[in-house]
Design a protein around this motif. Structure first.
Motif, PDB file in Angstrom:
ATOM      1  N   PHE A   1       0.756  -1.174   0.066  1.00 42.44           N
ATOM      2  CA  PHE A   1      -0.013   0.049   0.094  1.00 42.44           C
ATOM      3  C   PHE A   1       0.811   1.137   0.001  1.00 42.44           C
ATOM      4  CE2 PHE A   1      -2.100   3.259   2.525  1.00 42.44           C
ATOM      5  CZ  PHE A   1      -3.337   3.379   1.722  1.00 42.44           C
ATOM      6  N   ASN A   2       0.664   2.016  -0.889  1.00 46.54           N
ATOM      7  CA  ASN A   2       1.574   3.260  -0.959  1.00 46.54           C
ATOM      8  C   ASN A   2       0.943   4.517  -0.948  1.00 46.54           C
ATOM      9  OD1 ASN A   2       3.937   1.623  -2.167  1.00 46.54           O
ATOM     10  ND2 ASN A   2       2.322   1.142  -3.677  1.00 46.54           N
ATOM     11  N   LEU A   3       1.472   5.655  -0.310  1.00 45.24           N
ATOM     12  CA  LEU A   3       1.154   7.026  -0.312  1.00 45.24           C
ATOM     13  C   LEU A   3       2.461   7.628  -0.918  1.00 45.24           C
ATOM     14  CD1 LEU A   3      -0.180   7.177   3.460  1.00 45.24           C
ATOM     15  CD2 LEU A   3      -1.598   7.040   1.362  1.00 45.24           C
ATOM     16  N   ARG A   4       2.416   8.083  -1.932  1.00 40.41           N
ATOM     17  CA  ARG A   4       3.314   8.911  -2.694  1.00 40.41           C
ATOM     18  C   ARG A   4       3.110  10.448  -3.252  1.00 40.41           C
ATOM     19  NH1 ARG A   4       8.251   7.618  -2.600  1.00 40.41           N
ATOM     20  NH2 ARG A   4       7.541   5.599  -1.964  1.00 40.41           N
ATOM     21  N   ILE A   5       4.070  11.147  -3.284  1.00 38.42           N
ATOM     22  CA  ILE A   5       3.879  12.534  -3.846  1.00 38.42           C
ATOM     23  C   ILE A   5       4.260  12.299  -5.224  1.00 38.42           C
ATOM     24  CG2 ILE A   5       4.392  14.991  -3.839  1.00 38.42           C
ATOM     25  CD1 ILE A   5       2.885  14.323  -1.514  1.00 38.42           C
ATOM     26  N   PHE A   6       3.274  12.898  -6.110  1.00 36.58           N
ATOM     27  CA  PHE A   6       3.693  12.739  -7.711  1.00 36.58           C
ATOM     28  C   PHE A   6       3.477  14.239  -8.178  1.00 36.58           C
ATOM     29  CE2 PHE A   6       2.630   8.399  -7.259  1.00 36.58           C
ATOM     30  CZ  PHE A   6       3.042   7.696  -8.615  1.00 36.58           C
ATOM     31  N   TYR A   7       4.454  14.409  -9.176  1.00 30.78           N
ATOM     32  CA  TYR A   7       4.491  15.671  -9.944  1.00 30.78           C
ATOM     33  C   TYR A   7       4.005  15.794 -11.355  1.00 30.78           C
ATOM     34  CZ  TYR A   7       8.965  14.928 -11.956  1.00 30.78           C
ATOM     35  OH  TYR A   7      10.128  14.634 -12.542  1.00 30.78           O
ATOM     36  N   THR A   8       3.719  16.893 -11.822  1.00 34.13           N
ATOM     37  CA  THR A   8       3.523  16.961 -13.292  1.00 34.13           C
ATOM     38  C   THR A   8       4.260  18.312 -13.783  1.00 34.13           C
ATOM     39  OG1 THR A   8       1.788  16.957 -15.214  1.00 34.13           O
ATOM     40  CG2 THR A   8       1.494  18.013 -13.197  1.00 34.13           C
ATOM     41  N   THR A   9       4.651  18.201 -15.245  1.00 27.44           N
ATOM     42  CA  THR A   9       5.481  19.315 -15.803  1.00 27.44           C
ATOM     43  C   THR A   9       4.464  19.608 -16.808  1.00 27.44           C
ATOM     44  OG1 THR A   9       6.858  17.866 -16.984  1.00 27.44           O
ATOM     45  CG2 THR A   9       7.502  18.972 -14.796  1.00 27.44           C
ATOM     46  N   ASP A  10       3.252  18.963 -17.341  1.00 27.66           N
ATOM     47  CA  ASP A  10       2.622  19.076 -18.524  1.00 27.66           C
ATOM     48  C   ASP A  10       1.155  19.186 -18.261  1.00 27.66           C
ATOM     49  OD1 ASP A  10       2.073  16.479 -17.698  1.00 27.66           O
ATOM     50  OD2 ASP A  10       2.781  15.527 -19.643  1.00 27.66           O
ATOM     51  N   ASP A  11       0.858  20.256 -17.328  1.00 27.41           N
ATOM     52  CA  ASP A  11      -0.688  20.350 -16.942  1.00 27.41           C
ATOM     53  C   ASP A  11      -1.295  19.154 -16.608  1.00 27.41           C
ATOM     54  OD1 ASP A  11      -0.208  23.054 -17.340  1.00 27.41           O
ATOM     55  OD2 ASP A  11      -0.598  22.911 -19.333  1.00 27.41           O
ATOM     56  N   GLY A  12      -0.733  18.203 -15.989  1.00 28.48           N
ATOM     57  CA  GLY A  12      -1.415  16.781 -15.539  1.00 28.48           C
ATOM     58  C   GLY A  12      -1.444  15.853 -16.531  1.00 28.48           C
ATOM     59  N   ALA A  13      -1.069  15.982 -17.733  1.00 30.04           N
ATOM     60  CA  ALA A  13      -1.011  14.829 -18.912  1.00 30.04           C
ATOM     61  C   ALA A  13      -0.468  13.779 -18.259  1.00 30.04           C
ATOM     62  CB  ALA A  13      -0.621  15.373 -20.385  1.00 30.04           C
ATOM     63  N   THR A  14       0.690  13.820 -17.588  1.00 30.22           N
ATOM     64  CA  THR A  14       1.585  12.736 -17.053  1.00 30.22           C
ATOM     65  C   THR A  14       2.044  13.190 -15.701  1.00 30.22           C
ATOM     66  OG1 THR A  14       2.513  12.568 -19.337  1.00 30.22           O
ATOM     67  CG2 THR A  14       3.816  11.509 -17.494  1.00 30.22           C
ATOM     68  N   TRP A  15       1.974  12.200 -14.667  1.00 33.87           N
ATOM     69  CA  TRP A  15       2.034  12.387 -13.318  1.00 33.87           C
ATOM     70  C   TRP A  15       3.436  11.441 -13.126  1.00 33.87           C
ATOM     71  CZ3 TRP A  15       0.650  15.976 -10.350  1.00 33.87           C
ATOM     72  CH2 TRP A  15      -0.798  16.704 -10.698  1.00 33.87           C
ATOM     73  N   LEU A  16       4.587  11.919 -12.391  1.00 32.99           N
ATOM     74  CA  LEU A  16       5.654  11.206 -12.275  1.00 32.99           C
ATOM     75  C   LEU A  16       5.871  11.182 -10.529  1.00 32.99           C
ATOM     76  CD1 LEU A  16       7.694  13.065 -15.083  1.00 32.99           C
ATOM     77  CD2 LEU A  16       6.860  10.696 -15.186  1.00 32.99           C
ATOM     78  N   PRO A  17       6.515   9.931 -10.195  1.00 39.31           N
ATOM     79  CA  PRO A  17       6.495   9.821  -8.831  1.00 39.31           C
ATOM     80  C   PRO A  17       8.000  10.606  -8.274  1.00 39.31           C
ATOM     81  CG  PRO A  17       7.411   7.915  -9.961  1.00 39.31           C
ATOM     82  CD  PRO A  17       6.580   8.811 -10.983  1.00 39.31           C
ATOM     83  N   THR A  18       7.727  10.972  -7.140  1.00 42.09           N
ATOM     84  CA  THR A  18       8.805  11.613  -6.193  1.00 42.09           C
ATOM     85  C   THR A  18       9.401  10.591  -5.283  1.00 42.09           C
ATOM     86  OG1 THR A  18       7.835  12.534  -4.517  1.00 42.09           O
ATOM     87  CG2 THR A  18       7.919  13.994  -6.606  1.00 42.09           C
ATOM     88  N   LYS A  19      10.450  11.001  -4.656  1.00 44.33           N
ATOM     89  CA  LYS A  19      10.952  10.064  -3.575  1.00 44.33           C
ATOM     90  C   LYS A  19      10.369  10.320  -2.450  1.00 44.33           C
ATOM     91  CE  LYS A  19      15.637   9.596  -5.368  1.00 44.33           C
ATOM     92  NZ  LYS A  19      17.204  10.116  -5.183  1.00 44.33           N
ATOM     93  N   LYS A  20       9.264  11.156  -2.347  1.00 41.75           N
ATOM     94  CA  LYS A  20       8.520  11.518  -0.979  1.00 41.75           C
ATOM     95  C   LYS A  20       7.414  10.468  -0.991  1.00 41.75           C
ATOM     96  CE  LYS A  20       9.652  16.473  -1.576  1.00 41.75           C
ATOM     97  NZ  LYS A  20       9.076  17.871  -1.929  1.00 41.75           N
ATOM     98  N   GLY A  21       7.258   9.860   0.001  1.00 47.25           N
ATOM     99  CA  GLY A  21       6.187   8.847   0.215  1.00 47.25           C
ATOM    100  C   GLY A  21       6.436   7.792   1.012  1.00 47.25           C
ATOM    101  N   VAL A  22       5.572   7.013   1.281  1.00 47.22           N
ATOM    102  CA  VAL A  22       5.690   5.957   2.231  1.00 47.22           C
ATOM    103  C   VAL A  22       5.119   4.634   1.880  1.00 47.22           C
ATOM    104  CG1 VAL A  22       3.694   6.722   3.702  1.00 47.22           C
ATOM    105  CG2 VAL A  22       5.544   5.111   4.856  1.00 47.22           C
ATOM    106  N   THR A  23       5.525   3.171   2.288  1.00 52.07           N
ATOM    107  CA  THR A  23       5.047   2.047   1.504  1.00 52.07           C
ATOM    108  C   THR A  23       4.787   1.370   2.879  1.00 52.07           C
ATOM    109  OG1 THR A  23       6.187   2.199  -0.466  1.00 52.07           O
ATOM    110  CG2 THR A  23       5.455  -0.045   0.249  1.00 52.07           C
ATOM    111  N   PHE A  24       3.474   0.491   2.813  1.00 54.33           N
ATOM    112  CA  PHE A  24       2.822  -0.329   4.184  1.00 54.33           C
ATOM    113  C   PHE A  24       2.841  -1.718   3.408  1.00 54.33           C
ATOM    114  CE2 PHE A  24       1.430   4.113   5.170  1.00 54.33           C
ATOM    115  CZ  PHE A  24       2.071   4.184   6.462  1.00 54.33           C
TER     116      PHE A  24
END
Length: 79
Positions: free
Chosen positions: A30-53
């Motif tokens: 189970f993952n809680l992770r911050i994702f970011y976009t640089t193309d107005d939300g067309a693509t979301w990429l994961p960051t290192k910020k997050g936690v996995t259970f």
């Protein structure tokens, strides 16, 4: 199992918290992770910020969330 997105919570126009279930090396997580976009939300990429259970930790997480909800409701009624 491919990652299954359960929910996303928008933080800013370019950042969101994604809640998902995925598999890694034959085990489910189970993952809680911050994702970011640089193309107005067309693509979301994961960051290192997050936690996995691991699945056996989900009851602990669920209990903590329920306790937080109770505390927040108590605070709201006191105001």
């Amino acid at each position: 199992m491919a990652a299954k997105l359960l929910a996303s919570i928008q933080r800013t126009d370019t950042e969101q918290l994604q809640i998902s279930v995925s598999e890694y090396r034959g085990k489910s997580y189970f993952n809680l992770r911050i994702f970011y976009t640089t193309d107005d939300g067309a693509t979301w990429l994961p960051t290192k910020k997050g936690v996995t259970f691991a699945p056996d930790q989900l009851d602990i997480l669920a209990d903590a969330i329920e306790e937080a909800k109770t505390l927040f409701m108590e605070e709201a009624t006191e105001e």
